[in-house]
Motif scaffolding. Sequence first.
Motif, PDB file in Angstrom:
ATOM      1  N   ARG A   1      36.722  73.020  22.254  1.00 20.88           N
ATOM      2  CA  ARG A   1      37.499  72.760  21.039  1.00 20.88           C
ATOM      3  C   ARG A   1      36.993  71.516  20.309  1.00 20.88           C
ATOM      4  O   ARG A   1      37.042  71.447  19.082  1.00 20.88           O
ATOM      5  N   SER A   2      36.483  70.557  21.050  1.00 18.69           N
ATOM      6  CA  SER A   2      36.081  69.286  20.442  1.00 18.69           C
ATOM      7  C   SER A   2      34.603  69.207  20.089  1.00 18.69           C
ATOM      8  O   SER A   2      34.192  68.301  19.357  1.00 18.69           O
ATOM      9  N   SER A   3      33.780  70.133  20.599  1.00 18.86           N
ATOM     10  CA  SER A   3      32.339  70.081  20.348  1.00 18.86           C
ATOM     11  C   SER A   3      31.784  71.490  20.162  1.00 18.86           C
ATOM     12  O   SER A   3      32.415  72.471  20.574  1.00 18.86           O
ATOM     13  N   PRO A   4      30.587  71.631  19.551  1.00 19.14           N
ATOM     14  CA  PRO A   4      29.988  72.946  19.318  1.00 19.14           C
ATOM     15  C   PRO A   4      29.769  73.736  20.607  1.00 19.14           C
ATOM     16  O   PRO A   4      29.424  73.169  21.648  1.00 19.14           O
ATOM     17  N   LEU A   5      29.962  75.040  20.537  1.00 18.91           N
ATOM     18  CA  LEU A   5      29.782  75.915  21.698  1.00 18.91           C
ATOM     19  C   LEU A   5      28.372  75.804  22.245  1.00 18.91           C
ATOM     20  O   LEU A   5      28.162  75.736  23.460  1.00 18.91           O
ATOM     21  N   SER A   6      27.381  75.761  21.342  1.00 13.24           N
ATOM     22  CA  SER A   6      25.989  75.759  21.786  1.00 13.24           C
ATOM     23  C   SER A   6      25.561  74.432  22.402  1.00 13.24           C
ATOM     24  O   SER A   6      24.502  74.346  23.014  1.00 13.24           O
ATOM     25  N   ALA A   7      26.367  73.379  22.248  1.00 10.23           N
ATOM     26  CA  ALA A   7      26.030  72.086  22.842  1.00 10.23           C
ATOM     27  C   ALA A   7      26.855  71.790  24.084  1.00 10.23           C
ATOM     28  O   ALA A   7      26.633  70.786  24.750  1.00 10.23           O
ATOM     29  N   THR A   8      27.805  72.673  24.391  1.00  9.32           N
ATOM     30  CA  THR A   8      28.675  72.427  25.544  1.00  9.32           C
ATOM     31  C   THR A   8      28.532  73.479  26.628  1.00  9.32           C
ATOM     32  O   THR A   8      28.231  73.152  27.782  1.00  9.32           O
ATOM     33  N   VAL A   9      28.718  74.751  26.276  1.00  4.62           N
ATOM     34  CA  VAL A   9      28.644  75.813  27.281  1.00  4.62           C
ATOM     35  C   VAL A   9      27.312  75.820  28.040  1.00  4.62           C
ATOM     36  O   VAL A   9      27.291  76.033  29.251  1.00  4.62           O
ATOM     37  N   PRO A  10      26.162  75.588  27.372  1.00  2.00           N
ATOM     38  CA  PRO A  10      24.911  75.536  28.137  1.00  2.00           C
ATOM     39  C   PRO A  10      24.916  74.503  29.260  1.00  2.00           C
ATOM     40  O   PRO A  10      24.191  74.649  30.247  1.00  2.00           O
ATOM     41  N   LEU A  11      25.731  73.458  29.140  1.00  2.00           N
ATOM     42  CA  LEU A  11      25.782  72.444  30.194  1.00  2.00           C
ATOM     43  C   LEU A  11      26.436  72.973  31.467  1.00  2.00           C
ATOM     44  O   LEU A  11      26.372  72.335  32.514  1.00  2.00           O
ATOM     45  N   LEU A  12      27.051  74.144  31.380  1.00  2.00           N
ATOM     46  CA  LEU A  12      27.561  74.780  32.598  1.00  2.00           C
ATOM     47  C   LEU A  12      26.404  75.207  33.494  1.00  2.00           C
ATOM     48  O   LEU A  12      26.625  75.649  34.620  1.00  2.00           O
ATOM     49  N   SER A  13      25.182  75.083  32.988  1.00  2.00           N
ATOM     50  CA  SER A  13      24.017  75.344  33.830  1.00  2.00           C
ATOM     51  C   SER A  13      23.909  74.324  34.958  1.00  2.00           C
ATOM     52  O   SER A  13      23.139  74.506  35.897  1.00  2.00           O
ATOM     53  N   PHE A  14      24.675  73.240  34.869  1.00  2.00           N
ATOM     54  CA  PHE A  14      24.740  72.314  35.994  1.00  2.00           C
ATOM     55  C   PHE A  14      25.496  72.941  37.167  1.00  2.00           C
ATOM     56  O   PHE A  14      25.403  72.453  38.299  1.00  2.00           O
ATOM     57  N   THR A  15      26.236  74.013  36.908  1.00  2.00           N
ATOM     58  CA  THR A  15      27.037  74.633  37.965  1.00  2.00           C
ATOM     59  C   THR A  15      26.198  75.064  39.166  1.00  2.00           C
ATOM     60  O   THR A  15      26.553  74.733  40.310  1.00  2.00           O
ATOM     61  N   PRO A  16      25.082  75.800  38.985  1.00  2.00           N
ATOM     62  CA  PRO A  16      24.289  76.150  40.164  1.00  2.00           C
ATOM     63  C   PRO A  16      23.676  74.942  40.860  1.00  2.00           C
ATOM     64  O   PRO A  16      23.423  74.964  42.062  1.00  2.00           O
ATOM     65  N   VAL A  17      23.443  73.871  40.097  1.00  2.00           N
ATOM     66  CA  VAL A  17      22.917  72.641  40.695  1.00  2.00           C
ATOM     67  C   VAL A  17      23.938  72.078  41.670  1.00  2.00           C
ATOM     68  O   VAL A  17      23.642  71.805  42.841  1.00  2.00           O
ATOM     69  N   PHE A  18      25.161  71.921  41.177  1.00  3.97           N
ATOM     70  CA  PHE A  18      26.227  71.409  42.031  1.00  3.97           C
ATOM     71  C   PHE A  18      26.542  72.389  43.162  1.00  3.97           C
ATOM     72  O   PHE A  18      26.810  71.986  44.298  1.00  3.97           O
TER      73      PHE A  18
END
Length: 291
Positions: A86-103
């Motif tokens: 809600r506070s930031s662009p979808l294309s600049a936030t959702v891709p950061l969920l790529s940290f999920t497999p790292v964690f």
Amino acid sequence: MSLAALVITVLCALFWAVFDAQRKGLVRHINPIAVTAALAIGQTPLFVAWVAWDGQTVIEPGYWLPAAGVLVANVLASVLFFEAVRSSPLSATVPLLSFTPVFSALFAAVALDELLSGRQWGGIALVVAGAFVLNARSADLRHPAALIRAMGRERGSLLMVTVAALWSGTTVLDKVAMRHTSVANHAALQVLILAVLLVAWLASRGRAGELRAVGKCKRLFGLALVIGAVALALQLTAVQIAHVGLVEAVKRAFGVMAAVVVGRLVFGEEVTAIKAVGAVGIAAGVCLVLA
């Protein structure tokens, strides 16, 4: 990885990519907590029906502790996810969920004794670098130290990294919990308890009426309810038959590309060359994590 596991994992990734975009649309009309509660309420009958069809209702005592961890982390992650998109662009936030497999890879090494190879650590480094580039501006690329500061430029970016850590923990805990009950039981219990807790929280603050806001977007809400339920069912099934990190990597690789495309086509967000390079780097990195 078997063909069945691969198919289920890819389908899981596709459904989550669609669900991510739908949640972005819903928070334009409904408070994030109310959205989470309403989705949980609507999905509960679907998962209860799955339990009835499955017929396996045994729950061993060892289930409850990891299940509680999944619930707490999911509540926090869901609320933070909605706040981030809600506070930031979808294309600049959702891709950061790529940290999920790292964690997930790190957590799985501790909880499930699933150790990483050198190539997988290389993938982790590529994911982190891609995430920094995704949030950078062209001037930042000339000054590497500025890339770190770029992560904090968008408030939603930092929130989404936190979401990635929480959701990666839930995936590992899901696998531990389902050693003590069926997939259907686990899904139904998690969604039911989540619905009860969130409704109680809203009611205690005199905000239960916010749930009626779903009437403003009935069609989108109905689609999100079904897509989200299928995505969760596929994910829980996939982690039963495949490496947790592999499931998350495939899921996020699809999510990265979908976020950039949907952000542009549906929400009119700008897609720069830097953003494209960052997204490709993240996708390549999650693949190496699981190679």
